[in-house]
Design an enzyme around this catalytic site. Structure first.
Site, PDB file in Angstrom:
ATOM      1  N   CYS A 191      13.958  -8.080  12.974  1.00 41.55           N
ATOM      2  CA  CYS A 191      12.863  -7.102  14.096  1.00 41.55           C
ATOM      3  C   CYS A 191      11.956  -6.224  13.111  1.00 41.55           C
ATOM      4  CB  CYS A 191      12.302  -7.390  15.043  1.00 41.55           C
ATOM      5  SG  CYS A 191      12.970  -8.854  15.598  1.00 41.55           S
ATOM      6  N   ARG A 192      12.384  -4.952  13.643  1.00 45.17           N
ATOM      7  CA  ARG A 192      12.028  -3.654  13.679  1.00 45.17           C
ATOM      8  C   ARG A 192      12.810  -2.651  11.810  1.00 45.17           C
ATOM      9  NH1 ARG A 192      14.127  -0.598  18.367  1.00 45.17           N
ATOM     10  NH2 ARG A 192      16.569  -1.713  17.977  1.00 45.17           N
ATOM     11  N   SER A 193      13.698  -2.683  11.748  1.00 44.47           N
ATOM     12  CA  SER A 193      14.166  -1.589  10.694  1.00 44.47           C
ATOM     13  C   SER A 193      13.506  -3.022   9.263  1.00 44.47           C
ATOM     14  CB  SER A 193      15.849  -2.230  10.479  1.00 44.47           C
ATOM     15  OG  SER A 193      16.138  -3.134  10.582  1.00 44.47           O
ATOM     16  N   ASN A 242      19.026  -6.338  12.922  1.00 42.17           N
ATOM     17  CA  ASN A 242      18.005  -6.109  11.736  1.00 42.17           C
ATOM     18  C   ASN A 242      17.194  -7.225  11.216  1.00 42.17           C
ATOM     19  OD1 ASN A 242      19.527  -5.907   8.083  1.00 42.17           O
ATOM     20  ND2 ASN A 242      17.565  -5.348   9.645  1.00 42.17           N
ATOM     21  N   CYS A 299      18.370  -0.825  12.927  1.00 35.80           N
ATOM     22  CA  CYS A 299      17.696  -1.240  14.490  1.00 35.80           C
ATOM     23  C   CYS A 299      19.050  -2.517  15.140  1.00 35.80           C
ATOM     24  CB  CYS A 299      16.097  -2.457  14.620  1.00 35.80           C
ATOM     25  SG  CYS A 299      16.694  -3.635  13.672  1.00 35.80           S
ATOM     26  N   ASP A 336      12.201  -2.973  20.594  1.00 38.95           N
ATOM     27  CA  ASP A 336      12.239  -3.896  19.997  1.00 38.95           C
ATOM     28  C   ASP A 336      11.284  -5.282  20.184  1.00 38.95           C
ATOM     29  OD1 ASP A 336      13.973  -6.103  18.855  1.00 38.95           O
ATOM     30  OD2 ASP A 336      15.523  -5.429  19.555  1.00 38.95           O
TER      31      ASP A 336
END
Length: 150
Positions: A13-15, A11, A8, A123
């Site tokens: 939140c999402r990934s 690095n 993301c 995001d």
């Protein structure tokens, strides 16, 4: 053994969430994989995942506390069998980094969950909807697992 990198922007939140969710699903399915996550930007290198994301993930049984942000590098194209981006901007940034001789597939996370109708994982650092991000990540992780098992 498949090696998968989730990417993301920062690095945080999402990934890292995708890394933890997919690792848990793969472990439950006894699918041997190596997972990691990275960001296209370097703003948060060395930092743990964002607090609100950690809390939302923890509420679902995923522990992100040991993860630390890092930036994707050219060497990741050699070290991973598959690189998965959370949105189109990250996909473009990853492709710009790609070495000319690399054939490592780079895909969008939500391509593994077409039933959701979503093309990207928004995001949550900006949307503040951590549960929506986790819902989408869980759906895509389930689809990715099915793809790898077939």
């Amino acid at each position: 053994m498949q090696k998968i990198l989730f990417v993301c922007l920062g690095n945080i939140c999402r990934s890292p969430s995708a890394e933890a969710v997919f690792a848990a699903k793969a472990q439950a399915a006894r699918l041997p994989v190596i997972v990691d996550s990275a960001g296209t930007g370097n703003w948060h290198v060395g930092e743990p995942p964002y607090g609100p994301m950690q809390r939302a993930a923890s509420a679902r049984g995923y522990d992100l506390s040991s993860l630390r942000a890092r930036q994707i590098t050219v060497l990741d194209f050699e070290g991973f069998d598959l690189i998965i981006a959370m949105d189109e901007a990250n996909l473009r940034d990853i492709e710009r980094l790609r070495p000319s001789d690399s054939e490592t597939p780079v895909t969008l996370m939500m391509s593994y969950a077409p039933q959701t109708g979503e093309r990207v994982v928004p995001d949550p650092y900006y949307t503040r909807d951590f549960d929506e991000a986790l819902d989408l990540i869980e759906a895509a992780a389930t689809g990715l697992l099915a793809t790898l098992r077939s």
